[in-house]
Design an enzyme around this catalytic site. Sequence first.
Site, PDB file in Angstrom:
ATOM      1  N   LYS A   5       0.759  -1.173   0.028  1.00 59.63           N
ATOM      2  CA  LYS A   5      -0.137  -0.131   0.009  1.00 59.63           C
ATOM      3  C   LYS A   5       0.855   1.458  -0.017  1.00 59.63           C
ATOM      4  CE  LYS A   5      -3.943  -2.467   2.243  1.00 59.63           C
ATOM      5  NZ  LYS A   5      -4.469  -2.788   3.647  1.00 59.63           N
ATOM      6  N   GLN A  21      -4.864  -1.730   9.827  1.00 61.06           N
ATOM      7  CA  GLN A  21      -4.626  -2.978   9.334  1.00 61.06           C
ATOM      8  C   GLN A  21      -4.987  -3.987  10.150  1.00 61.06           C
ATOM      9  OE1 GLN A  21      -3.590  -3.327   6.089  1.00 61.06           O
ATOM     10  NE2 GLN A  21      -3.666  -5.280   6.074  1.00 61.06           N
ATOM     11  N   ASP A  37     -11.259   1.907   4.149  1.00 61.67           N
ATOM     12  CA  ASP A  37     -11.580   0.579   4.115  1.00 61.67           C
ATOM     13  C   ASP A  37     -12.986   0.344   3.733  1.00 61.67           C
ATOM     14  OD1 ASP A  37      -9.448  -1.141   4.077  1.00 61.67           O
ATOM     15  OD2 ASP A  37      -9.110  -0.927   6.387  1.00 61.67           O
TER      16      ASP A  37
HETATM   17  N1  GUN Z   1      -6.247  -7.216   6.305  1.00 55.93           N
HETATM   18  C1  GUN Z   1      -6.517  -8.016   5.101  1.00 55.93           C
HETATM   19  N2  GUN Z   1      -7.265  -7.084   4.187  1.00 55.93           N
HETATM   20  C2  GUN Z   1      -7.343  -5.970   4.839  1.00 55.93           C
HETATM   21  C3  GUN Z   1      -7.981  -4.586   3.977  1.00 55.93           C
HETATM   22  O1  GUN Z   1      -8.400  -4.659   3.081  1.00 55.93           O
HETATM   23  N3  GUN Z   1      -7.910  -3.881   5.155  1.00 55.93           N
HETATM   24  C4  GUN Z   1      -7.418  -3.735   6.393  1.00 55.93           C
HETATM   25  N4  GUN Z   1      -7.470  -2.843   7.206  1.00 55.93           N
HETATM   26  N5  GUN Z   1      -7.019  -4.930   6.732  1.00 55.93           N
HETATM   27  C5  GUN Z   1      -6.758  -5.863   6.095  1.00 55.93           C
END
Ligand code: GUN
Length: 297
Positions: free
Chosen positions: A55, A99, A122
């Site tokens: 990211k 996350q 998200d």
């Molecule tokens: N863990 C696995 N995929 C994601 C996601 O798309 N967002 C977040 N915040 N955590 C994750």
Amino acid sequence: MSERGRKISGEKISADIREEVKTEVERRANNGRLPGIAIIIVGEDPASKVYVGMKEKACLETGIRSLVIRMPAETDQQTLLAKVNEINESPDYHGLLVQSPLPDGLDENEVIHAIDPAKDVDGFHPFNMGMLAGGAPRFVPCTPLGIIELLKRYEIDPSGKRAVVLGRSHLVGMPMALLLARKAPGGNATVTICHSRTKDIPSITSQADILIAAIGQAKFVTADMIKDDAVIIDVGINRIDDPTAKRGYRLVGDVDFEYAREKASYITPVPGGVGPMTVALLLKNTLLAEELQYSTR
Ligand code: GUN
């Protein structure tokens, strides 16, 4: 017989989207605007570190300002909530994500509720979940949104088709089903959700024109569960032992790819299918966040 086993390249489509995002970031920069995202990661989960790294890299490449806040696994709930509030208040970061998964002892739900819904890139906050369920999506979780984008760019229209979603998580399965059933372009499918209590899953998946596998079990979907010429979207990222691989394991999806592709019209590979789309749509959601905050200043 129509053509079988065409690969849907998330790699290519996500590269296209990143280019589009870059152009849009440059356009906004000419007006003194700089979209920004803050990413909080707590602890040392190896997969999470990889995802956050991807990211951060995608932000760098497209010109989006990013801040990764790394907090130790022993962080307590109050300290984490205070950090969320600090970003909620910051004018420099339009998007915020924490996350997942969080280390044991931290209440993920409470953290998600604490995120300003206007910064919730998200799409996990109940306000944004509710907007989607109510048919007026604002921030939508990036993985299902990425899948809708893949279908759109491969000119696969779900309208009137039978779609089956394997999995009901708030991250993928549930928002995926809502998007596919929605009365809007990219939706209008007849949707069934299968989960751990569903009886005779193969009898349901074998009716699917579009099958979305998001259950997290390696090679769960076998060729006999697939309708001829179905579109297969594989969300799974599972590690399986492989002594011939450098790291001793390799990544496979929820679908038994080699056999499934002989029946499918289109299929996403793992890796290089859905995965890269999640990151690309996070960038798009960050642009949306900045746009919303800019227009309501
Ligand atoms: N863990 C696995 N995929 C994601 C996601 O798309 N967002 C977040 N915040 N955590 C994750």
